[in-house]
Design a protein around this motif. Structure first.
Motif, PDB file in Angstrom:
ATOM      1  N   HIS A 172       0.833  -1.198   0.000  1.00 43.25           N
ATOM      2  CA  HIS A 172       0.000   0.000   0.000  1.00 43.25           C
ATOM      3  C   HIS A 172       0.874   1.258   0.000  1.00 43.25           C
ATOM      4  O   HIS A 172       0.664   2.187  -0.774  1.00 43.25           O
ATOM      5  N   GLU A 173       1.885   1.262   0.857  1.00 48.18           N
ATOM      6  CA  GLU A 173       2.754   2.437   0.993  1.00 48.18           C
ATOM      7  C   GLU A 173       3.555   2.702  -0.278  1.00 48.18           C
ATOM      8  O   GLU A 173       3.889   3.835  -0.586  1.00 48.18           O
ATOM      9  N   LEU A 174       3.922   1.628  -0.990  1.00 48.16           N
ATOM     10  CA  LEU A 174       4.699   1.806  -2.226  1.00 48.16           C
ATOM     11  C   LEU A 174       3.810   2.358  -3.342  1.00 48.16           C
ATOM     12  O   LEU A 174       4.258   3.125  -4.187  1.00 48.16           O
ATOM     13  N   LYS A 175       2.541   1.955  -3.314  1.00 49.42           N
ATOM     14  CA  LYS A 175       1.631   2.369  -4.371  1.00 49.42           C
ATOM     15  C   LYS A 175       1.370   3.871  -4.331  1.00 49.42           C
ATOM     16  O   LYS A 175       1.275   4.498  -5.383  1.00 49.42           O
ATOM     17  N   THR A 176       1.245   4.426  -3.136  1.00 53.20           N
ATOM     18  CA  THR A 176       0.866   5.840  -3.030  1.00 53.20           C
ATOM     19  C   THR A 176       1.848   6.757  -3.761  1.00 53.20           C
ATOM     20  O   THR A 176       1.426   7.525  -4.632  1.00 53.20           O
ATOM     21  N   PRO A 177       3.151   6.716  -3.448  1.00 52.96           N
ATOM     22  CA  PRO A 177       4.059   7.605  -4.186  1.00 52.96           C
ATOM     23  C   PRO A 177       4.137   7.273  -5.678  1.00 52.96           C
ATOM     24  O   PRO A 177       4.241   8.171  -6.514  1.00 52.96           O
ATOM     25  N   LEU A 178       4.040   5.968  -6.000  1.00 54.61           N
ATOM     26  CA  LEU A 178       4.114   5.586  -7.418  1.00 54.61           C
ATOM     27  C   LEU A 178       2.943   6.156  -8.217  1.00 54.61           C
ATOM     28  O   LEU A 178       3.124   6.639  -9.337  1.00 54.61           O
ATOM     29  N   THR A 179       1.764   6.124  -7.622  1.00 58.00           N
ATOM     30  CA  THR A 179       0.578   6.670  -8.289  1.00 58.00           C
ATOM     31  C   THR A 179       0.793   8.149  -8.572  1.00 58.00           C
ATOM     32  O   THR A 179       0.498   8.650  -9.663  1.00 58.00           O
ATOM     33  N   SER A 180       1.344   8.841  -7.594  1.00 58.52           N
ATOM     34  CA  SER A 180       1.579  10.267  -7.732  1.00 58.52           C
ATOM     35  C   SER A 180       2.634  10.549  -8.816  1.00 58.52           C
ATOM     36  O   SER A 180       2.464  11.430  -9.657  1.00 58.52           O
ATOM     37  N   ARG A 239      10.681   9.507  -1.209  1.00 66.80           N
ATOM     38  CA  ARG A 239       9.909   8.720  -0.257  1.00 66.80           C
ATOM     39  C   ARG A 239       9.950   7.232  -0.606  1.00 66.80           C
ATOM     40  O   ARG A 239      10.095   6.378   0.276  1.00 66.80           O
ATOM     41  N   LEU A 240       9.834   6.943  -1.894  1.00 67.18           N
ATOM     42  CA  LEU A 240       9.931   5.557  -2.345  1.00 67.18           C
ATOM     43  C   LEU A 240      11.274   4.959  -1.936  1.00 67.18           C
ATOM     44  O   LEU A 240      11.353   3.840  -1.434  1.00 67.18           O
TER      45      LEU A 240
END
Ligand code: ADP
Length: 265
Positions: free
Chosen positions: A44-52, A83-84
């Motif tokens: 979940h945490e990896l997806k957030t910055p990647l989406t952005s 962040r990633l």
């Protein structure tokens, strides 16, 4: 009589073995559960910055003619990439610790020079945030892995700067503490800040992996919620501990305890 007592002692032994086995199974199940949760959280945490990053990358060609918007997109991509990177680095360290029961190379470490070294590494960041770093180091030795010592101190200082107010101060100091029997001694390394403190209902959770105080600026600063859990794992690995001593509107104070001498010696 001898025979029956030997039978009853073997029965007792069996029950004891069985209990141990049951305990081990319960522990394994608990670990498995923790790992599943960890993987769920990290995905979940990896997806957030990647989406952005993906969204801003798409927007780049639309922003081509607007230098201001371009610069904004570039900044966001930079922050999210940072962040990633931090997430992956810390998650790898944490899982390496769990999986490989990683090796620590403990030795006698001159603590004051490590405190000064960590402070000088964060001097630039402190200046950018308008925070003053103060070192009150007393020479002395701890028994620990030098790399881990730097890691723990840098993480604590980094938070103390990140969650401070403008014009605030971070103080790092140390002293020796002995238990009543005088047999065990620790070096206590304290990091105090003048930030807004941690809400009472959050204090017991800040050492949990991925936990960040809601509404905090953590996310804006590339926070991962893994820093303090890493400090705790590392401290326990060196037979030490980490504790939030106090926290309020005047700031927070953390205490890292490390053994003075080799506990196995
Ligand atoms: P993060 O990467 O978010 O800083 P940490 O595990 O280091 O993750 O810290 C967990 C949370 O605890 C942070 O998100 C922040 O809300 C809170 N916190 C940690 N250190 C401090 C501090 N010195 N002052 C105020 N809040 C803090």
């Amino acid at each position: 009589f001898e025979m029956s007592s030997s039978i009853s002692s073997s029965v007792a032994l069996l029950t004891e073995e069985k209990l141990k086995l049951l305990e081990a199974i319960a522990r394994l199940q608990e670990l498995e559960q923790q790992q599943k949760q960890f993987i769920g959280n990290i995905s979940h945490e990896l997806k957030t910055p990647l989406t952005s990053i993906r969204a801003y990358a798409d927007l780049l060609h639309m922003y081509q003619d607007d230098p201001l918007l371009l610069e904004e997109a570039r900044t966001h991509i930079g922050i999210e990439a940072e962040r990633l990177y931090a997430l992956i680095e810390k998650a790898l360290q944490l899982s390496a610790m769990d999986i490989y029961d990683f090796e620590t190379h403990t030795e006698s470490v001159q603590i004051s020079s490590f405190m000064e070294e960590a402070v000088s590494r964060l001097q630039g960041k402190a200046q950018l945030s308008d925070v003053t770093l103060e070192v009150r180091a007393t020479p002395g030795y701890v028994w620990a892995d030098p790399e881990n010592v730097t890691h723990m101190i840098v993480n604590l200082l980094d938070n103390a700067i990140k969650y401070n107010k403008q014009g605030g101060t971070v103080t790092i100091s140390n002293y020796v503490e002995k238990d009543d029997s005088d047999r065990n001694a620790w070096m206590v390394i304290e990091v105090a800040d003048t930030g807004k403190g941690i809400p009472v209902d959050a204090t017991h959770r800040i050492f949990d992996p991925f936990y960040t105080v809601s509404g905090d600026r953590s996310r804006d600063y590339g926070g991962t919620g893994l820093g303090l859990s890493l400090v705790r794992s590392l401290a326990e690995k060196q037979r030490g501990s980490i504790q939030l001593v106090e926290s309020g509107p005047e700031g927070s104070r953390f205490a890292l305890r490390l053994p003075l001498q080799d506990p196995d010696a």
